[in-house]
Design a protein around this motif. Structure first.
Motif, short mmCIF file in Angstrom:
data_model
loop_
_atom_site.label_atom_id
_atom_site.label_comp_id
_atom_site.label_asym_id
_atom_site.label_seq_id
_atom_site.Cartn_x
_atom_site.Cartn_y
_atom_site.Cartn_z
N ILE A 209 1.49 0.28 6.56
CA ILE A 209 0.49 1.10 7.25
C ILE A 209 -0.92 0.55 6.99
O ILE A 209 -1.71 0.35 7.91
CB ILE A 209 0.58 2.58 6.79
CG1 ILE A 209 1.99 3.11 7.07
CG2 ILE A 209 -0.47 3.44 7.47
CD1 ILE A 209 2.31 4.43 6.39
N GLN B 170 -3.43 -1.45 9.59
CA GLN B 170 -4.82 -1.00 9.80
C GLN B 170 -5.79 -2.18 9.62
O GLN B 170 -6.66 -2.42 10.46
CB GLN B 170 -5.12 0.13 8.78
CG GLN B 170 -6.53 0.66 8.81
CD GLN B 170 -6.80 1.48 10.07
OE1 GLN B 170 -5.88 1.98 10.72
NE2 GLN B 170 -8.07 1.59 10.45
N GLN C 144 5.61 1.40 2.85
CA GLN C 144 4.36 2.13 3.16
C GLN C 144 3.12 1.22 3.15
O GLN C 144 2.09 1.57 3.72
CB GLN C 144 4.16 3.31 2.22
CG GLN C 144 3.96 2.93 0.78
CD GLN C 144 4.24 4.13 -0.14
OE1 GLN C 144 5.06 4.98 0.18
NE2 GLN C 144 3.56 4.19 -1.25
#
Lengths: 240, 444
Positions: free
Chosen positions: B278, B282, B275
């Protein structure tokens, strides 16, 4: 004794292209006893082949009844007629109609496959009986005309039929072979207790039969077809 | 002629029982014989069908297997950090050693990544040289321990070899390199400039000599085609100008290279948790402008197949059309023989065969041709796959599993047989309609 074959008011017509249907076969009454041997003589194109095709269930009549062993063949379904032809009727043709890609023994065994099932010893015995035991693996193209006809004779008996229909069985043979073939057919039918109808235009060849019928007198149809081409035309009237 | 005594007595038999026995045996016998009699046309049609079936199976299985092999070939890393540009190019270059490098990133970016608390492993790589066409990749010792040719598998060095010393000009070579170049442990070699072999582009013969210290056991992955050396040795290779942000630097023997002059082609990254990708995506891709964070690797690779998906569809369509054409060949082959066989069918009928039996003979014949073709197609499939496997392995290092089951191996033979049976319908109907009396008449 009940006749093996009874024919009543049998009519088969044929309509030539663009023409009106005319009867080719018209037979009021005909009977054949079990194991009886009968010769039908008559000129080419007189409807003899159509008559045999009607008995074999290859051609359907327009009217009348054909009783085989008391059963009305004309009332049977197509598949039932095929069954009857497979096990009850043996046929010998003028042109032998052997299967070209198959050996002598295979021609007989294939008839058995389509009939009562393969009986190899009986097939071998039949070949031996017609004098072709040494030619069991020969294909039709490797046999003489006379030998081919003898394979066809053996094949006609493959399913131990009740009747043999022989349509001009000697038409392609010379006199000596023709007499031998007729003799062979007759003796085999006697041995197998099968009835026999031999059709031929050669009256001399049929002289040995106890019962010889002139087909032109039996058949009341007025339409006649000239030669084998005409015969074929009559045969096209309907398949089985 | 012999005596009649050998003819057996009559056997009683019911007609119903008899016809039940007629079917399969007689049809099989006739079909076998017919296929043999028409050997040439049978062989040609079977060959065409086999080729078509093999083509369909190969196209379907190959495209799926290739996609799986690439998409599954993440080599134990979740992401690749590299110069700003195509994510796909970055991954293909860094993990599959295909394509050109999109550019360099600074050593500082590598250090930042290594120090990032979300990152479990960060391995730098530097590319730009080759030895006889095999890429030389500079890295550090962790590549040997962290690279996973397949999930859960590590690189193993053959007995008698060892990992390179990061301070020396040493090399560990892949299995394919060893086989193709003949290099063995203890041998030395001189690198060539660029990713493609050019005999005139050899590095300084005196200075840039590398010692082979280990050979990697076969991994059936792109690793097999690569020469691994310490990244420091790449920086110090003669003629190598380290360039980043317009400033150029050439390493000087005996002097440490300042970090600001070091550059890497990419950083292979394993995250502590998926995770985190992510956030990093970004930060680096959307908010940053200097680097590309290719994450997740599997999805990036699947983009490759999304892009060429239409090509795969076209190939599949062509293969299906070829299968249809082979069915048409069966139809034509049987149809052409029907006329000459009408007399044969009439004889079968005169002997008592039902119309349905004659019909089923032709249908069985066309199905048999298709079935033999399908079986041959399976054999050809493995042949085609073996060739494709060798080509793909040579070009990409990715190895396909020849024996991996694929649904196409089941449905293609079934579809081929069904198509064959369908192709036999028209000839079978013609045979069914054969007029017995007409075709039994003596030839004039």
């Amino acid at each position: 004794m009940q006749p093996l074959l009874q024919i009543e008011s049998l009519v088969r017509s044929y309509a030539p292209p663009g023409g009106r249907a005319v009867p080719v076969v018209k037979i009021d009454r005909f009977e054949l006893a079990p194991a009886e041997q009968l010769a039908l003589s008559g000129e080419s194109g007189s409807g003899k082949t159509t008559f045999l095709n009607l008995i074999a269930g290859i051609t359907s009549p327009d009217a009348g009844r054909i009783l085989f062993d008391g059963r009305d063949v004309t009332a049977l379904a197509a598949s039932e007629r095929d069954k009857l032809r497979a096990v009850g009727i043996g046929t010998i043709f003028q042109s032998f109609n052997l299967l070209q890609g198959y050996s002598s023994i295979e021609n007989i065994e294939l008839a058995m496959m389509l009939g009562r099932g393969v009986d190899r010893p009986f097939a071998e015995a039949l070949l031996q009986r017609v004098g072709l035991a040494d030619h069991r693996n020969h294909r039709p193209g490797q046999l003489s005309i006379g030998q081919q006809q003898r394979v066809a004779i053996a094949r006609s008996l493959a399913n131990r039929p009740r009747i043999i229909l022989a349509d001009e069985p000697t038409g392609n043979l010379d006199r000596r072979n023709a007499e031998t073939a007729i003799e062979l057919i007759r003796s085999l039918c006697t041995e197998e207790r099968a009835a026999l109808i031999v059709v031929s235009h050669d009256r001399q060849l049929l002289s040995g039969f106890d019962r010889v019928i002139d087909f032109d007198q039996l058949n009341q149809a007025r339409a006649k077809f000239g030669g084998s081409a005409g015969s074929s035309a009559a045969q096209t009237a309907e398949g089985g | 002629m012999s005596d009649a005594a050998s003819v057996k007595p009559q056997q009683p038999s019911g007609a119903g029982e008899i016809h039940a026995r007629v079917g399969v045996g007689a049809v099989a016998f006739i079909v076998r014989r017919s296929l043999r009699r028409h050997f040439l046309s049978t062989a040609v049609t079977v060959a065409a069908t086999a080729l078509a079936a093999a083509l369909v199976m190969s196209v379907f299985a190959l495209s799926d297997q290739t996609e799986r092999a690439f998409a599954g070939g993440t080599c134990g890393f979740d992401a690749v950090l590299g110069a700003r540009g195509s994510r796909l190019q970055l991954v293909l270059n860094a993990l599959f050693h295909l394509d050109a490098s999109p550019g360099n990133i600074s050593w500082e970016q590598y250090e930042d990544m290594k120090a990032d608390p979300r990152v479990a492993v960060a391995v730098p790589i530097a590319v730009g040289d080759n030895y006889r066409g095999h890429r030389i990749v500079g890295t550090d010792e962790r590549l040997i321990t962290e690279f996973q040719p397949r999930r859960g598998e590590s690189i193993r060095i053959r007995p008698g070899g060892r990992a390179f010393d990061v301070t020396l000009r040493e090399a560990v070579i892949g299995d394919v390199v060893a086989r193709q170049t003949g290099l063995r442990v203890g041998d030395t070699f001189h690198p060539f400039h660029g990713l493609n072999f050019d005999a005139a582009a050899e590095h300084d013969h005196e200075h840039d000599e590398f010692l082979v210290v280990g050979i990697i056991e076969p991994t059936n992955s792109p690793v097999d085609r690569v020469i691994w050396t310490p990244i420091e040795a790449i920086f110090r290779m003669s003629g190598h100008v380290l360039s980043h942000d317009g400033e150029e630097y050439e390493a000087i023997a005996g002097e440490e290279i300042p970090d600001e002059h070091k550059v890497v082609s990419a950083v292979l990254i394993r995250l502590k948790s998926p995770q985190f990708g992510i956030d990093m995506d970004q930060t680096i891709n959307r908010e940053g402008t200097e680097a590309t964070f290719a994450w997740p690797v599997a999805r990036v690779l699947s983009e490759l197949f999304d892009r060429i998906g239409w090509m795969s569809d076209v190939l599949r369509l062509v293969a299906m059309l070829v299968l249809l054409v082979s069915a048409a060949a069966i139809l034509a082959s049987l149809h052409n023989t029907i006329h000459e066989r009408r007399r044969e069918f009439a004889i079968f009928r005169a002997l008592g065969a039902r119309r349905a039996t004659v019909f089923s003979i032709i249908l069985a014949e066309s199905s048999a041709i298709a079935a033999i073709g399908a079986a041959g197609g399976l054999g050809l499939y493995f042949g085609l796959m073996a060739v494709a496997r060798a080509i793909i392995q040579r070009e990409t290092g990715v190895v396909l599993d020849l024996w991996q089951p694929h649904a196409a191996l089941a449905w293609t033979p079934i579809a081929t047989i069904l198509l064959g049976a369908t192709a036999g319908l028209i000839p079978a109907i013609k045979a069914y309609r054969t007029d017995v009396a007409t075709h039994l008449a003596p030839h004039s």
